[in-house]
Design a protein around this motif. Structure first.
Motif, mmCIF file in Angstrom:
data_model
loop_
_atom_site.group_PDB
_atom_site.id
_atom_site.type_symbol
_atom_site.label_atom_id
_atom_site.label_comp_id
_atom_site.label_asym_id
_atom_site.label_seq_id
_atom_site.Cartn_x
_atom_site.Cartn_y
_atom_site.Cartn_z
ATOM 1 N N UNK A 1 32.301 39.176 32.525
ATOM 2 C CA UNK A 1 33.073 40.333 32.980
ATOM 3 C C UNK A 1 34.281 39.817 33.746
ATOM 4 N N UNK A 2 35.478 40.195 33.310
ATOM 5 C CA UNK A 2 36.691 39.690 33.944
ATOM 6 C C UNK A 2 37.523 40.843 34.488
ATOM 7 N N UNK A 3 38.253 40.563 35.565
ATOM 8 C CA UNK A 3 39.110 41.603 36.109
ATOM 9 C C UNK A 3 39.864 41.140 37.341
ATOM 10 N N UNK A 4 40.853 41.925 37.700
ATOM 11 C CA UNK A 4 41.703 41.657 38.855
ATOM 12 C C UNK A 4 41.660 42.892 39.747
ATOM 13 N N UNK A 5 41.005 42.785 40.888
ATOM 14 C CA UNK A 5 40.795 43.961 41.741
ATOM 15 C C UNK A 5 42.079 44.429 42.410
ATOM 16 N N UNK A 6 43.175 43.680 42.263
ATOM 17 C CA UNK A 6 44.460 44.135 42.803
ATOM 18 C C UNK A 6 45.249 44.938 41.771
ATOM 19 N N UNK A 7 44.696 45.098 40.553
ATOM 20 C CA UNK A 7 45.412 45.799 39.479
ATOM 21 C C UNK A 7 44.581 46.959 38.933
#
Length: 325
Positions: A262-268
């Motif tokens: 699971x990948x992601x950028x919590x600032x976006x």
């Protein structure tokens, strides 16, 4: 004006020295640009000169450590130079081999991958050892690309039977019926980064054949509901744009002999109405659960164009200023 400090470095093996210096001294030019240290070459000998003795020492350490990598068979690229420089400039005891990693993963006949930062090294190790891995961090850290690479490698080695790629189609509100075409055509625009990574590792015809045969499946997150995915490598990209309910639904799709990244950028986060992010929620709820690994990338792990790292840093500084006011 103070006289510059000078230092000579001798690299005995002419062939290996040439690999260190790069074609037309390209690597030396890049190090000079990064450090401000003048570097001139004559044969396998380098002469360094600088006003700042500390920078001179940092460049010396960088060159010596890169030379050790070259002697072990490493083909240097711009990323090695940039990441190595960050390491020695940040930490007097920093070791370039530790920064860029050493293990090479053969993905296919077309591509191999190797960790280019401490975060990437931790990420690849986590994918190899855990059944569920969260890669969280800014753009350009290789979260999606490396996940696809490891998935392709697992398929090539027949450790899994299929690759499932999914991503929340936030821009379409997960309501894709009004879009033209079949399901794959509807969701393709939202999965383009995953396709780009696939085509970088496999021939176009191979990717198309694997999609048609079902060995590679693309689907919006909403289509995962009610399924159990066995013998699969599953990648959820842009996970910051899931709701907590969607994230729980996805995580419980994991079947036997399967792995989920699971990948992601919590600032976006692009969820409408400031809805809570499923990725943020999962990081709080699942931290410490056995079998799950969280890898948090930092700005220093950004591997794309150096400008991307500066952009990320500028936004982080702006966010801190806003929080202080």
């Amino acid at each position: 004006m103070a006289e510059k400090t000078r230092r000579r470095l001798e690299f005995g093996d002419g062939g290996k020295a040439g690999e260190l210096f790069g074609p037309h001294n390209r690597n030396l030019h890049r190090i000079r640009k990064l450090s401000g240290v003048d570097i001139s070459s004559r044969g396998s000998t380098l002469t360094l000169s600088a006003d700042d003795e500390r920078q001179l020492e940092n460049v010396t350490r960088l060159l010596v450590q890169l030379y050790e990598l070259v002697k072990k068979g490493r083909e240097l690229d711009d990323t090695d130079i940039d990441q190595g420089w960050r390491t020695v400039a940040r930490d007097e005891s920093g070791e370039v081999p530790e920064a860029v990693g050493s293990q090479v993963f053969k993905v296919s006949r077309k591509r191999s991958v190797q960790a280019k930062s401490p975060g990437q090294r931790e990420y690849l190790e986590a994918i190899g050892s855990a059944d569920m891995i969260f890669g969280i961090g800014p753009a350009g850290t290789g979260k999606t690309y490396l996940a696809v690479a490891m998935a392709v490698a697992a398929m090539q080695e027949k450790r899994v039977k299929r690759l499932v790629l999914t991503r929340p189609a936030v821009e379409a509100g997960e309501r894709l019926g009004f879009l033209p075409g079949d399901m794959v055509e509807k969701v393709n625009p939202y999965l383009r980064p995953l396709y780009d990574a696939l085509h970088d590792m496999l021939d176009f015809a191979t990717v198309q054949e694997m999609i048609q045969s079902g060995r590679i499946e693309v689907a919006p997150l909403a289509f995962m509901r009610g399924r159990t995915l066995n013998d699969a490598f599953i990648i959820l990209d842009e996970a910051q744009n899931t709701t907590p309910e969607q994230m729980k639904m996805f995580l419980t799709r994991l079947g036997f002999n399967s792995k989920a990244v699971i990948t992601g950028d919590v600032t976006q986060i692009d969820l409408p109405g400031r809805a809570p992010s499923g990725l943020v929620n999962a990081a709080n709820v699942l931290e410490g659960v056995e079998g799950i690994r969280f890898v948090r990338f930092q700005e220093g792990d950004v591997i794309r164009h150096p400008l991307v790292g500066r952009i990320v840093r500028a936004y982080e500084q702006d966010e801190r200023k806003q929080q202080e006011t």
